[in-house]
Design a protein around this motif. Structure first.
Motif, short mmCIF file in Angstrom:
data_model
loop_
_atom_site.label_atom_id
_atom_site.label_comp_id
_atom_site.label_asym_id
_atom_site.label_seq_id
_atom_site.Cartn_x
_atom_site.Cartn_y
_atom_site.Cartn_z
N ALA A 235 6.52 9.06 0.45
CA ALA A 235 5.41 9.11 1.41
C ALA A 235 4.07 9.23 0.67
O ALA A 235 3.10 8.55 1.01
CB ALA A 235 5.59 10.28 2.38
N LYS A 236 4.03 10.11 -0.35
CA LYS A 236 2.80 10.27 -1.14
C LYS A 236 2.48 8.98 -1.90
O LYS A 236 1.32 8.58 -2.01
CB LYS A 236 2.94 11.44 -2.12
N ARG A 237 3.51 8.33 -2.41
CA ARG A 237 3.32 7.08 -3.16
C ARG A 237 2.77 6.00 -2.22
O ARG A 237 1.85 5.26 -2.59
CB ARG A 237 4.64 6.65 -3.77
N LYS A 238 3.31 5.92 -1.02
CA LYS A 238 2.84 4.94 -0.05
C LYS A 238 1.38 5.20 0.31
O LYS A 238 0.58 4.27 0.41
CB LYS A 238 3.72 4.98 1.20
N GLU A 239 1.04 6.46 0.47
CA GLU A 239 -0.33 6.85 0.81
C GLU A 239 -1.30 6.40 -0.29
O GLU A 239 -2.36 5.84 0.00
CB GLU A 239 -0.38 8.37 0.98
N VAL A 240 -0.94 6.63 -1.54
CA VAL A 240 -1.79 6.24 -2.67
C VAL A 240 -1.90 4.73 -2.75
O VAL A 240 -2.99 4.17 -2.95
CB VAL A 240 -1.25 6.84 -4.00
N THR A 241 -0.78 4.04 -2.58
CA THR A 241 -0.76 2.58 -2.65
C THR A 241 -1.62 1.97 -1.57
O THR A 241 -2.37 1.02 -1.82
CB THR A 241 0.69 2.06 -2.55
N GLU A 242 -1.54 2.49 -0.36
CA GLU A 242 -2.35 1.98 0.75
C GLU A 242 -3.83 2.26 0.53
O GLU A 242 -4.68 1.42 0.85
CB GLU A 242 -1.88 2.58 2.08
N ALA A 243 -4.16 3.41 -0.05
CA ALA A 243 -5.55 3.74 -0.33
C ALA A 243 -6.14 2.80 -1.37
O ALA A 243 -7.29 2.38 -1.27
CB ALA A 243 -5.66 5.19 -0.80
N ILE A 244 -5.31 2.41 -2.34
CA ILE A 244 -5.78 1.48 -3.38
C ILE A 244 -5.97 0.09 -2.78
O ILE A 244 -6.92 -0.61 -3.12
CB ILE A 244 -4.77 1.44 -4.56
N ALA A 245 -5.07 -0.30 -1.89
CA ALA A 245 -5.13 -1.64 -1.28
C ALA A 245 -6.35 -1.80 -0.38
O ALA A 245 -6.86 -2.90 -0.20
CB ALA A 245 -3.86 -1.92 -0.50
N ASN A 246 -6.82 -0.70 0.19
CA ASN A 246 -7.97 -0.78 1.10
C ASN A 246 -9.21 -0.57 0.34
O ASN A 246 -10.08 -0.86 0.00
CB ASN A 246 -7.87 0.28 2.20
#
Length: 180
Positions: free
Chosen positions: A169-180
């Motif tokens: 969940a934390k990894r997904k959060e970081v990945t989505e923040a980078i993508a945006n």
């Protein structure tokens, strides 16, 4: 000037993270960095400084391939498990030096176990993992099973699963923040 060039080459090779060996066509080691020597000892069946048989075989195959593919730059790759249980990736290729009378073989040895550990530690910081999540993540990135992680950390398999769910969940959060 020759000694200065050799000193520079030696300093550069020692600075590599990977083990480096430079071999003659007959498999004689003409240069190796400290990491290369240590990994070779760990790959050998005894503590002798001989070239491990797997690396000798790779060199032989590269030599044979030169006859069939003289104009192709081949890189042979193979993975080994060392005596200490480390996963080692070996790469061997031709090293043609313009000033040398003959060609050499360049062998690089990567400790994949150490690389996975380093990557996991960097990701732990990036994902802002707790100390326990970090311990679980390092073991998981080392391809340990849930049971092995649970045994090593003295926790239940369900606790391992819970930590991994939180990590993903934390990894997904970081990945989505980078993508945006």
């Amino acid at each position: 000037m020759e000694n200065a060039n050799q000193a520079l080459l030696s300093a550069v090779l020692e600075g590599f993270v990977d083990g480096i060996l430079v071999l003659t066509e007959d498999g004689t080691c003409v240069h190796s960095n400290q990491k290369g020597r240590a990994l070779c000892r760990d790959l050998s069946p005894s503590d002798r400084d001989d070239l491990p048989s797997g690396l000798k075989a790779m060199g032989k195959h590269l030599l044979e391939s030169r006859e069939f593919y003289p104009d192709t730059l081949l890189v042979l790759t193979q993975e080994f498990t060392s005596r200490s249980g480390q996963q080692i990736r070996a790469r061997i290729q031709w090293l043609d030096l313009p000033t040398a009378a003959h060609a050499y073989l360049l062998v690089s040895l990567e400790n994949k176990t150490r690389s996975a550990h380093t990557s996991a530690m960097l990701e732990a910081v990036q994902y802002n993992l707790t100390p326990r999540e970090r311990a679980v993540w390092v073991l998981r990135r080392a391809n340990r099973t849930y049971d092995e992680i649970a045994q090593e950390l003295y926790i239940t398999v369900n606790t391992v699963k819970r930590h991994l769910k939180s990590i993903y969940a934390k990894r997904k959060e970081v990945t989505e923040a980078i993508a945006n």
